[in-house]
Design a protein around this motif. Structure first.
Motif, PDB file in Angstrom:
ATOM      1  N   SER A  42       7.887   5.984 -15.299  1.00 16.38           N
ATOM      2  CA  SER A  42       9.217   6.001 -14.681  1.00 16.38           C
ATOM      3  C   SER A  42       9.247   6.936 -13.486  1.00 16.38           C
ATOM      4  O   SER A  42       9.904   6.663 -12.480  1.00 16.38           O
ATOM      5  N   LEU A  43       8.524   8.050 -13.588  1.00 22.35           N
ATOM      6  CA  LEU A  43       8.465   8.996 -12.469  1.00 22.35           C
ATOM      7  C   LEU A  43       7.834   8.336 -11.249  1.00 22.35           C
ATOM      8  O   LEU A  43       8.327   8.456 -10.128  1.00 22.35           O
ATOM      9  N   MET A  44       6.728   7.625 -11.470  1.00 26.29           N
ATOM     10  CA  MET A  44       6.040   6.960 -10.356  1.00 26.29           C
ATOM     11  C   MET A  44       6.984   5.968  -9.672  1.00 26.29           C
ATOM     12  O   MET A  44       7.069   5.909  -8.441  1.00 26.29           O
ATOM     13  N   ARG A  45       7.690   5.183 -10.468  1.00 27.88           N
ATOM     14  CA  ARG A  45       8.616   4.195  -9.892  1.00 27.88           C
ATOM     15  C   ARG A  45       9.748   4.894  -9.125  1.00 27.88           C
ATOM     16  O   ARG A  45      10.144   4.456  -8.046  1.00 27.88           O
ATOM     17  N   ALA A  46      10.250   5.976  -9.692  1.00 24.47           N
ATOM     18  CA  ALA A  46      11.353   6.691  -9.045  1.00 24.47           C
ATOM     19  C   ALA A  46      10.916   7.283  -7.710  1.00 24.47           C
ATOM     20  O   ALA A  46      11.649   7.221  -6.719  1.00 24.47           O
ATOM     21  N   ILE A  47       9.701   7.837  -7.670  1.00 23.86           N
ATOM     22  CA  ILE A  47       9.215   8.429  -6.420  1.00 23.86           C
ATOM     23  C   ILE A  47       8.994   7.343  -5.364  1.00 23.86           C
ATOM     24  O   ILE A  47       9.335   7.513  -4.193  1.00 23.86           O
ATOM     25  N   ALA A  48       8.449   6.206  -5.804  1.00 21.44           N
ATOM     26  CA  ALA A  48       8.253   5.099  -4.863  1.00 21.44           C
ATOM     27  C   ALA A  48       9.596   4.681  -4.262  1.00 21.44           C
ATOM     28  O   ALA A  48       9.699   4.437  -3.054  1.00 21.44           O
ATOM     29  N   ASP A  49      10.639   4.627  -5.088  1.00 23.33           N
ATOM     30  CA  ASP A  49      11.969   4.253  -4.590  1.00 23.33           C
ATOM     31  C   ASP A  49      12.510   5.287  -3.607  1.00 23.33           C
ATOM     32  O   ASP A  49      13.068   4.936  -2.570  1.00 23.33           O
ATOM     33  N   LEU A  50      12.341   6.577  -3.949  1.00 18.32           N
ATOM     34  CA  LEU A  50      12.839   7.647  -3.073  1.00 18.32           C
ATOM     35  C   LEU A  50      12.164   7.587  -1.702  1.00 18.32           C
ATOM     36  O   LEU A  50      12.818   7.717  -0.666  1.00 18.32           O
ATOM     37  N   VAL A  51      10.851   7.373  -1.703  1.00 17.29           N
ATOM     38  CA  VAL A  51      10.108   7.330  -0.441  1.00 17.29           C
ATOM     39  C   VAL A  51      10.495   6.088   0.357  1.00 17.29           C
ATOM     40  O   VAL A  51      10.666   6.148   1.585  1.00 17.29           O
ATOM     41  N   LYS A  52      10.689   4.975  -0.339  1.00 16.00           N
ATOM     42  CA  LYS A  52      11.066   3.733   0.338  1.00 16.00           C
ATOM     43  C   LYS A  52      12.418   3.906   1.053  1.00 16.00           C
ATOM     44  O   LYS A  52      12.578   3.527   2.219  1.00 16.00           O
ATOM     45  N   VAL A  53      13.363   4.477   0.363  1.00 20.36           N
ATOM     46  CA  VAL A  53      14.694   4.702   0.947  1.00 20.36           C
ATOM     47  C   VAL A  53      14.601   5.674   2.126  1.00 20.36           C
ATOM     48  O   VAL A  53      15.203   5.455   3.183  1.00 20.36           O
ATOM     49  N   ALA A  54      13.813   6.748   1.948  1.00 24.02           N
ATOM     50  CA  ALA A  54      13.671   7.737   3.032  1.00 24.02           C
ATOM     51  C   ALA A  54      13.024   7.113   4.258  1.00 24.02           C
ATOM     52  O   ALA A  54      13.460   7.340   5.390  1.00 24.02           O
ATOM     53  N   ASP A  55      11.979   6.301   4.047  1.00 24.32           N
ATOM     54  CA  ASP A  55      11.326   5.621   5.172  1.00 24.32           C
ATOM     55  C   ASP A  55      12.316   4.712   5.898  1.00 24.32           C
ATOM     56  O   ASP A  55      12.375   4.688   7.129  1.00 24.32           O
ATOM     57  N   ALA A  56      13.104   3.969   5.107  1.00 20.49           N
ATOM     58  CA  ALA A  56      14.050   3.025   5.711  1.00 20.49           C
ATOM     59  C   ALA A  56      15.117   3.773   6.509  1.00 20.49           C
ATOM     60  O   ALA A  56      15.430   3.411   7.645  1.00 20.49           O
ATOM     61  N   GLN A  57      15.638   4.840   5.924  1.00 22.45           N
ATOM     62  CA  GLN A  57      16.736   5.548   6.593  1.00 22.45           C
ATOM     63  C   GLN A  57      16.267   6.306   7.830  1.00 22.45           C
ATOM     64  O   GLN A  57      17.034   6.517   8.758  1.00 22.45           O
ATOM     65  N   THR A  58      15.010   6.753   7.821  1.00 23.59           N
ATOM     66  CA  THR A  58      14.512   7.496   8.986  1.00 23.59           C
ATOM     67  C   THR A  58      13.720   6.593   9.927  1.00 23.59           C
ATOM     68  O   THR A  58      13.198   7.067  10.946  1.00 23.59           O
ATOM     69  N   GLU A  59      13.620   5.306   9.557  1.00 28.05           N
ATOM     70  CA  GLU A  59      12.873   4.322  10.355  1.00 28.05           C
ATOM     71  C   GLU A  59      11.489   4.863  10.705  1.00 28.05           C
ATOM     72  O   GLU A  59      11.081   4.929  11.867  1.00 28.05           O
ATOM     73  N   SER A  60      10.775   5.289   9.649  1.00 26.35           N
ATOM     74  CA  SER A  60       9.501   5.964   9.856  1.00 26.35           C
ATOM     75  C   SER A  60       8.628   5.773   8.614  1.00 26.35           C
ATOM     76  O   SER A  60       9.092   5.297   7.584  1.00 26.35           O
TER      77      SER A  60
END
Ligand SMILES: [Zn+2]
Length: 303
Positions: A42-60
């Protein structure tokens, strides 16, 4: 080679996990906090989601650094000494790199604290920084020229488990046992619980470290005096070995303002002919130091 435009820092805590995105100028571009999942998958999935959202929001595609409550074993790269116990024995960095498709850097909380303060905090611009955390436990980390010094065994700066230097007869005979198995570690004297235990031993009264620090009573002031002297002996030992430009303090006990007036001359007294008091300062970033330091694990201009 490309310049890092966004640095992602992740602070994996026992109860909360936080992500922060720092822009190229160090400004906070995004911050999000979740409850730390209860199992590794669950931790791995949660971190993947956090990074995905951060990448999308910062367009990076940000660089990723993570503060962990433990360390990586040298050689095997498996996590050890983590109080989030499901991490122990896991190849965390390898799993994250596979999952996120980019290199990941890990460091323990105390190292991230030191790096955060050395990068853009109370020790910004200093060459050699000793970051001290004194709260529930006592930890430390060393940063030289903007880089964490890990050491051959990953324990650089872990001064919480050196024996209290130059103990008095009373300190030798009453030295408490530490959870690490040794007796009289700095941590059993200079942590919040250590301060409370010392106060109880001499007065018979129950008080928390916060209550002792906030009180003007003679017993409480004497207890803070003993704490200061113990810190000074241990810091002098570190100064003789490392001679840092700045010592930055964090954790609950760093809120005791007296320390910043009383420690420097005492450390000078116990040190080896320092020729002046060392610079000892309070942290700037407080509870954010873990997540900020994690982001600064990628300090270079280019990757
Ligand atoms: Zn110990």
């Amino acid at each position: 080679m490309r310049p890092i435009s966004v640095r992602l820092g992740i602070d994996l805590g026992g109860t909360k996990t936080e992500i922060m995105a720092l822009g190229a100028n160090g400004a906070v571009a995004l911050r999000q906090r979740i409850v730390t999942p209860k199992d590794y998958g669950s931790l791995m999935r949660a971190i993947a989601d956090l990074v995905k959202v951060a990448d999308a929001q910062t367009e990076s595609c940000g660089s990723v650094g993570m503060a962990i409550p433990g360390s990586e074993s040298f050689g095997s790269n498996l996590i050890k000494n983590a109080n989030t116990t499901y991490l122990n024995g896991r190849p965390l960095r390898h799993d994250l790199e596979t999952l996120l498709g980019r290199p990941v850097r890990l460091a323990n909380d105390a190292n991230c604290f030191a790096l955060s303060e050395a990068s853009d905090g109370a020790a910004a611009g200093a060459g050699t920084v000793f970051g001290v955390i004194a709260g529930t436990g006592v930890g430390g980390g060393v940063v030289v020229d903007g880089k964490v010094i890990g050491g051959a065994h990953g324990v650089t700066g872990e001064w919480g488990h050196i024996p209290l230097p130059a103990p008095t007869v009373e300190e030798v005979t009453t030295a408490p046992l530490c959870y690490c198995g040794k007796r009289g570690c700095l941590e059993v004297w200079c942590s919040g619980p250590g301060l409370a235990a010392d106060f109880k031993r001499l007065t018979g009264r129950d008080s928390t470290a916060g209550e002792i620090a906030a009180s003007d009573g003679a017993d409480e002031r004497a207890a803070i005096g003993r704490l200061t002297d113990r810190f000074a002996r241990a810091m002098a030992t570190m100064v003789n070995i490392l001679d840092p430009d700045v010592i930055v303090m964090g954790g609950g006990l760093s809120n005791i303002d007296r320390l910043y007036d009383e420690l420097p001359p005492l450390v000078e007294k116990y040190g080896f002919n320092l020729g002046g008091p060392p610079r000892i300062v309070k942290n700037t970033h407080g509870d954010s130091s873990g997540v900020r330091g994690a982001a600064w694990l990628w300090p270079q201009e280019n990757v």
